[in-house]
Design an enzyme around this catalytic site. Sequence first.
Site, PDB file in Angstrom:
ATOM      1  N   GLY A   1       0.822  -1.202   0.000  1.00 36.26           N
ATOM      2  CA  GLY A   1       0.000   0.000   0.000  1.00 36.26           C
ATOM      3  C   GLY A   1       0.854   1.249   0.000  1.00 36.26           C
TER       4      GLY A   1
ATOM      5  CD  GLN B   1       3.378   5.828   2.563  1.00 39.39           C
ATOM      6  OE1 GLN B   1       2.393   5.271   2.117  1.00 39.39           O
ATOM      7  NE2 GLN B   1       4.389   5.151   3.093  1.00 39.39           N
TER       8      GLN B   1
ATOM      9  CB  CYS C   1       5.176   2.244   7.141  1.00 42.87           C
ATOM     10  SG  CYS C   1       4.721   3.714   6.221  1.00 42.87           S
ATOM     11  CG  LEU C   2       6.455   0.921   1.080  1.00 42.45           C
ATOM     12  CD1 LEU C   2       5.856   1.215  -0.291  1.00 42.45           C
ATOM     13  CD2 LEU C   2       7.556  -0.123   0.970  1.00 42.45           C
TER      14      LEU C   2
ATOM     15  CG  HIS D   1      -0.538   1.258   7.214  1.00 45.73           C
ATOM     16  ND1 HIS D   1       0.455   0.781   8.051  1.00 45.73           N
ATOM     17  CD2 HIS D   1       0.079   2.120   6.358  1.00 45.73           C
ATOM     18  CE1 HIS D   1       1.612   1.348   7.707  1.00 45.73           C
ATOM     19  NE2 HIS D   1       1.416   2.161   6.682  1.00 45.73           N
ATOM     20  CD  GLU D   2      -1.091   2.368   2.753  1.00 45.57           C
ATOM     21  OE1 GLU D   2      -0.660   3.527   2.620  1.00 45.57           O
ATOM     22  OE2 GLU D   2      -0.343   1.410   3.045  1.00 45.57           O
TER      23      GLU D   2
ATOM     24  CG  HIS E   1       0.220   6.798   5.447  1.00 40.81           C
ATOM     25  ND1 HIS E   1       1.356   7.293   6.036  1.00 40.81           N
ATOM     26  CD2 HIS E   1       0.469   5.481   5.225  1.00 40.81           C
ATOM     27  CE1 HIS E   1       2.257   6.329   6.163  1.00 40.81           C
ATOM     28  NE2 HIS E   1       1.740   5.207   5.673  1.00 40.81           N
TER      29      HIS E   1
END
Length: 155
Positions: free
Chosen positions: A49, A54, A91-92, A133-134, A137
């Site tokens: 995701g 991000q 997380c990226l 999660h996304e 963000h």
Amino acid sequence: MRNLAIRNIVKLGDDTLRKKCKPVNIIDRRTHELLDDMAQTMYEANGVGLAAPQVGVLKRIVVMDVGQGLIELINPQIVKSSGSQTAEEGCLSCGDVRKSVTRPMKVEVRALDRYGKSFTLRGEELLARCCCHEIDHLDGILFLDRAAPDPDEGE
Ligand code: NI
């Protein structure tokens, strides 16, 4: 056709990750380019995701693929959630950090697709976790904020 572009992923410590994103009012060619780039960037980084902040864009846009194909969400909102699950998350934007986070087992998300059409996404398990999660963000919330404190942390 324009070539897809891998965008730089914003890392932990950057203020961008803490901002509240604005809803998308007009879906145009640039929105489609952003969606395409985000998907490409997510796949390149082996993520499941990615949220627009991000890649430095403060708009309410998310892409996800938990192994069932690409999902694009514009202005997503969780309208229903039930149950709970606890598992490690990463997380990226946060390198190798992984923390245990409790999330709903099931969620229902309302969003717009890339053509501006409203739809409902029902997700369970990893997909539900990924949605939460996304979408977090988009409000400047990181999984680290929701993680249970480490028992060996602190004094
Ligand atoms: Ni993340």
